[in-house]
Design an enzyme around this catalytic site. Structure first.
Site, PDB file in Angstrom:
ATOM      1  N   LYS A  90     -52.947 -46.603 -41.433  1.00  0.00           N
ATOM      2  CA  LYS A  90     -52.179 -46.821 -40.202  1.00  0.00           C
ATOM      3  C   LYS A  90     -53.121 -47.275 -39.079  1.00  0.00           C
ATOM      4  CE  LYS A  90     -48.094 -45.851 -41.755  1.00  0.00           C
ATOM      5  NZ  LYS A  90     -47.170 -46.963 -42.018  1.00  0.00           N
TER       6      LYS A  90
ATOM      7  N   SER B 106     -47.804 -44.172 -36.927  1.00  0.00           N
ATOM      8  CA  SER B 106     -47.572 -42.719 -36.968  1.00  0.00           C
ATOM      9  C   SER B 106     -48.431 -42.007 -35.944  1.00  0.00           C
ATOM     10  CB  SER B 106     -47.933 -42.238 -38.375  1.00  0.00           C
ATOM     11  OG  SER B 106     -48.050 -40.839 -38.406  1.00  0.00           O
TER      12      SER B 106
ATOM     13  N   TYR C 182     -54.220 -42.462 -46.229  1.00  0.00           N
ATOM     14  CA  TYR C 182     -52.931 -42.891 -45.654  1.00  0.00           C
ATOM     15  C   TYR C 182     -53.058 -43.073 -44.142  1.00  0.00           C
ATOM     16  CZ  TYR C 182     -48.576 -42.088 -43.189  1.00  0.00           C
ATOM     17  OH  TYR C 182     -47.551 -42.176 -42.278  1.00  0.00           O
TER      18      TYR C 182
HETATM   19  C1  UD1 Z   1     -47.142 -35.934 -42.438  1.00  0.00           C
HETATM   20  C2  UD1 Z   1     -48.189 -36.879 -41.929  1.00  0.00           C
HETATM   21  C3  UD1 Z   1     -47.554 -37.980 -41.155  1.00  0.00           C
HETATM   22  C4  UD1 Z   1     -46.543 -38.676 -42.007  1.00  0.00           C
HETATM   23  C5  UD1 Z   1     -45.504 -37.672 -42.465  1.00  0.00           C
HETATM   24  C6  UD1 Z   1     -44.467 -38.321 -43.346  1.00  0.00           C
HETATM   25  C7  UD1 Z   1     -50.410 -36.123 -41.270  1.00  0.00           C
HETATM   26  C8  UD1 Z   1     -51.183 -35.230 -40.387  1.00  0.00           C
HETATM   27  N1  UD1 Z   1     -49.104 -36.119 -41.079  1.00  0.00           N
HETATM   28  O1  UD1 Z   1     -46.607 -35.261 -41.308  1.00  0.00           O
HETATM   29  O2  UD1 Z   1     -48.497 -38.925 -40.749  1.00  0.00           O
HETATM   30  O3  UD1 Z   1     -45.959 -39.724 -41.310  1.00  0.00           O
HETATM   31  O4  UD1 Z   1     -46.162 -36.623 -43.164  1.00  0.00           O
HETATM   32  O5  UD1 Z   1     -44.867 -38.425 -44.657  1.00  0.00           O
HETATM   33  O6  UD1 Z   1     -50.950 -36.786 -42.099  1.00  0.00           O
HETATM   34  N2  UD1 Z   1     -44.574 -27.467 -44.070  1.00  0.00           N
HETATM   35  C9  UD1 Z   1     -44.412 -26.224 -44.635  1.00  0.00           C
HETATM   36  N3  UD1 Z   1     -43.905 -26.157 -45.898  1.00  0.00           N
HETATM   37  C10 UD1 Z   1     -43.570 -27.262 -46.623  1.00  0.00           C
HETATM   38  C11 UD1 Z   1     -43.736 -28.546 -46.021  1.00  0.00           C
HETATM   39  C12 UD1 Z   1     -44.258 -28.597 -44.744  1.00  0.00           C
HETATM   40  O7  UD1 Z   1     -44.698 -25.199 -44.030  1.00  0.00           O
HETATM   41  O8  UD1 Z   1     -43.134 -27.136 -47.777  1.00  0.00           O
HETATM   42  C13 UD1 Z   1     -45.106 -27.552 -42.698  1.00  0.00           C
HETATM   43  C14 UD1 Z   1     -46.433 -28.282 -42.632  1.00  0.00           C
HETATM   44  O9  UD1 Z   1     -47.496 -27.395 -42.831  1.00  0.00           O
HETATM   45  C15 UD1 Z   1     -46.382 -28.850 -41.217  1.00  0.00           C
HETATM   46  C16 UD1 Z   1     -44.899 -29.079 -40.954  1.00  0.00           C
HETATM   47  O10 UD1 Z   1     -44.208 -28.297 -41.918  1.00  0.00           O
HETATM   48  O11 UD1 Z   1     -46.869 -27.904 -40.324  1.00  0.00           O
HETATM   49  C17 UD1 Z   1     -44.473 -30.524 -41.100  1.00  0.00           C
HETATM   50  O12 UD1 Z   1     -44.941 -31.008 -42.359  1.00  0.00           O
HETATM   51  P1  UD1 Z   1     -44.489 -32.416 -42.956  1.00  0.00           P
HETATM   52  O13 UD1 Z   1     -43.006 -32.524 -42.941  1.00  0.00           O
HETATM   53  O14 UD1 Z   1     -45.178 -32.597 -44.266  1.00  0.00           O
HETATM   54  O15 UD1 Z   1     -45.013 -33.489 -41.902  1.00  0.00           O
HETATM   55  P2  UD1 Z   1     -46.469 -33.675 -41.259  1.00  0.00           P
HETATM   56  O16 UD1 Z   1     -47.523 -33.077 -42.093  1.00  0.00           O
HETATM   57  O17 UD1 Z   1     -46.366 -33.281 -39.833  1.00  0.00           O
END
Ligand code: UD1
Length: 344
Positions: free
Chosen positions: A156, A127, A152
């Site tokens: 990795k 990742s 987690y």
């Molecule tokens: C995270 C992990 C990544 C992992 C992936 C899949 C980290 C930094 N990243 O990615 O390693 O492979 O999950 O499980 O550990 N968001 C919202 N509202 C929500 C959900 C998300 O605003 O309800 C925003 C988050 O703040 C972020 C973006 O959407 O800025 C993406 O979030 P998400 O889909 O959870 O992925 P990552 O955090 O990038």
């Protein structure tokens, strides 16, 4: 002769899409999965797309005797694609030992068995989380690895090191480590897609569930980041594009197309999109407004990260081809299909 590929975690989100691409490229696939975060019905979806039923065994990779008996049963496995892992960042903070046990033992067991059973290569699912908060974007494979912010993420990093150390010890195997950015979307047939259990932690399933009315409102975690619209920026990569990279990687290893014993590739589009921009894309493809509100930042989130995918483009000959609009349209179609089927 048809090559036999063991896909661990093959009923999961990225695993199932990769099984489809492998079968369509003529590989014979053996799936193992403990079904801790997926469902055996996924295999019917794979059959509906490809017309081929992959072998499936419900096996946990941390169970060494059972794993060994699998290699006895199916001789001549040529390569492994190792997806099976626990992947929820928040849960890993609550249950670190479970994450270290699952994610490290699984890989160690597979690596230990590979030379004994003549398995030549392993593709490992890593990742972009290994880069932490990048100093600059886009980020390439030579960027420094930052201290992990969750167990987690740490698994990795450690798994990448375990592979490097084992190969450099002279083990007769090769490996390709693929660092995914943010995989999203579903197969265009809507036969397979992401199936989050319970409340989704990831952005796109939360958006589509809100769009269809399962969730009332999406919370956007922060609009005060140092980005043009204040929300976080990610590199959203189509899951089918991502799956195709695994087929190229496995072929590269098994046909010895490279002298390198371990290779690392970023898999992303090369373009960053903000959370708010992604919401606009969803509104456009679904043709309806999304109910969302801005809330505080989520602990541990990275502000902005997107890939420099030149190495994968030039060396693997792989590139992301799907637009974000088409990709989000597949996620939306999949969500609608799930509702029709009464799954969620
Ligand atoms: C995270 C992990 C990544 C992992 C992936 C899949 C980290 C930094 N990243 O990615 O390693 O492979 O999950 O499980 O550990 N968001 C919202 N509202 C929500 C959900 C998300 O605003 O309800 C925003 C988050 O703040 C972020 C973006 O959407 O800025 C993406 O979030 P998400 O889909 O959870 O992925 P990552 O955090 O990038």
């Amino acid at each position: 002769m048809t090559k036999k590929i063991l896909v661990t975690g093959g009923t999961g989100y990225i695993g199932s899409h990769t099984v489809v691409e492998l079968q369509q490229a003529g590989y014979e696939v053996i799936i193992i999965d403990n079904l801790s975060n997926s469902n055996e019905n996924v295999i019917d979806g794979i059959v509906n797309i490809t017309g081929v039923r992959p072998i499936f065994e419900k096996i946990d990779c941390i169970d060494m005797p059972v794993l060994k008996s699998l290699f006895e049963k199916y001789s001549n496995i040529d390569g492994i694609i190792h997806f099976a892992a626990s992947k929820a960042v928040g849960e890993s903070v609550q249950k670190p030992l479970m994450y270290y046990r699952n994610n490290l033992d699984s890989l160690i067991n597979l690596l230990e068995l590979m030379p004994e059973y003549g398995v030549k290569g392993i593709v490992f699912s890593s990742s972009c989380t290994v880069y932490g908060e990048p100093d600059t974007n886009p980020i390439d494979e030579n960027a420094p690895i930052k201290p992990a912010t969750s167990p987690y993420g740490n698994t990795k990093q450690i798994n990448e090191e375990i592979i490097q150390d084992f190969v450099h010890s002279g083990a007769p195997i090769k490996s390709i480590i693929l660092r995914y950015f943010n995989p999203v979307g579903a197969h265009p047939s809507a036969e397979i897609g992401e199936l989050p259990l319970g409340v989704p932690q990831n952005l796109v399933p939360f958006i589509t569930q809100t769009g269809i009315g399962i969730r009332e409102q999406l919370s956007v975690f922060g609009d005060d980041y140092d980005t043009p619209d204040g929300s976080c920026i990610r590199d959203f990569i189509n899951v089918v594009d991502l799956a195709k990279a695994h087929v190229i990687a496995i072929e590269r290893m098994l046909e010895n197309k490279s002298d390198e014993k371990v290779e690392i590739f970023n898999l992303g589009t090369g373009t960053g999109l903000s959370v708010l921009e992604l919401i606009r894309v969803f509104e456009k493809v679904s043709d309806k407004p999304l109910n969302y509100k801005i809330v505080g930042r989520r602990e541990g989130d990275i502000e902005k990260i997107w890939a420099q995918p030149d190495k994968a483009n030039n060396v693997l000959g792989w590139r992301a081809t799907e637009t974000i609009e088409d990709t989000i349209a597949t996620a939306w179609k999949w969500q609608q299909r799930l509702c029709e089927k009464g799954v969620m």
